[in-house]
Motif scaffolding. Structure first.
Motif, PDB file in Angstrom:
ATOM      1  N   ASP A  99       0.840  -1.200   0.000  1.00  0.00           N
ATOM      2  CA  ASP A  99       0.000   0.000   0.000  1.00  0.00           C
ATOM      3  C   ASP A  99       0.876   1.252   0.000  1.00  0.00           C
ATOM      4  O   ASP A  99       1.310   1.714   1.045  1.00  0.00           O
ATOM      5  N   LYS A 100       1.128   1.791  -1.169  1.00  0.00           N
ATOM      6  CA  LYS A 100       2.048   2.925  -1.293  1.00  0.00           C
ATOM      7  C   LYS A 100       1.428   4.270  -0.911  1.00  0.00           C
ATOM      8  O   LYS A 100       2.132   5.195  -0.538  1.00  0.00           O
ATOM      9  N   ASP A 101       0.091   4.402  -0.997  1.00  0.00           N
ATOM     10  CA  ASP A 101      -0.519   5.700  -0.672  1.00  0.00           C
ATOM     11  C   ASP A 101      -1.076   5.756   0.752  1.00  0.00           C
ATOM     12  O   ASP A 101      -1.649   6.766   1.160  1.00  0.00           O
ATOM     13  N   ILE A 120      -5.143  -1.945  -1.287  1.00  0.00           N
ATOM     14  CA  ILE A 120      -4.287  -2.009  -2.471  1.00  0.00           C
ATOM     15  C   ILE A 120      -5.124  -1.699  -3.698  1.00  0.00           C
ATOM     16  O   ILE A 120      -6.096  -2.394  -4.001  1.00  0.00           O
ATOM     17  N   GLU A 142      -1.297  -0.121  -7.542  1.00  0.00           N
ATOM     18  CA  GLU A 142      -0.320  -0.667  -6.575  1.00  0.00           C
ATOM     19  C   GLU A 142      -0.098  -2.156  -6.839  1.00  0.00           C
ATOM     20  O   GLU A 142       1.033  -2.640  -6.761  1.00  0.00           O
ATOM     21  N   LYS A 158       2.319  -2.951  -9.776  1.00  0.00           N
ATOM     22  CA  LYS A 158       3.746  -2.743  -9.515  1.00  0.00           C
ATOM     23  C   LYS A 158       4.432  -4.017  -9.020  1.00  0.00           C
ATOM     24  O   LYS A 158       5.650  -4.119  -9.064  1.00  0.00           O
TER      25      LYS A 158
END
Length: 146
Positions: free
Chosen positions: A130-132, A137, A141, A144
């Motif tokens: 979870d990049k944000d 997800i 995301e 990637k």
């Protein structure tokens, strides 16, 4: 494509090559290739095996070197997936069709695959993807990962 491999991908292929190269000669012979394919339950007759070796053996040495092995194997090992394939995979995880994979869905899919995780492990896995920081997800995301 073999020249555009990452160091990790190259190492994966080297490990696989070493399994095929049972006599550690640095080359895969027709016999070695046949033995591995047989162990993988891939049935080829002598003619088919010879054709496969000829197709892989671009320098015509009669054996398959590491670079030749990389050229052939990288195309299938590290194939880029189409957006359609990725969306289909994402939908398998996104069980409620919300457009996101959430902790419960991730836990459910992992359980179906025979992998049991503690809640803390699922949360850590989710957090790593979870990049944000929204605790779920998104498709972007998910992509990637591939």
């Amino acid at each position: 494509m073999a020249t555009s491999l990452t160091a990790a991908q190259r190492q994966e292929l080297q490990d696989a090559f070493n399994i095929f190269d049972s006599d550690k000669s640095g080359q895969i012979s027709e016999k070695e290739l046949g033995n591995v394919l047989k162990a993988l339950n891939i049935k080829l007759n002598d003619s088919q095996l010879k054709t496969l070796v000829v197709a892989m053996d671009t320098d015509k040495s009669g054996q398959i070197g590491f670079e030749e092995f990389c050229r052939v194997m990288s195309e299938s090992f590290f194939k880029k997936h189409s957006e359609q394939e990725l969306r289909a995979a994402f939908r398998q995880f996104d069980q409620d069709n919300s457009g996101y994979i959430q902790a419960g869905e991730l836990e459910s899919i992992m359980a179906k695959m025979g992998k049991r995780f503690k809640k803390s492990e699922i949360d850590a896995l989710l957090q790593s993807l979870d990049k944000d920081g929204d605790a779920k997800i998104s498709f972007d995301e998910f992509v990637k990962l591939f």
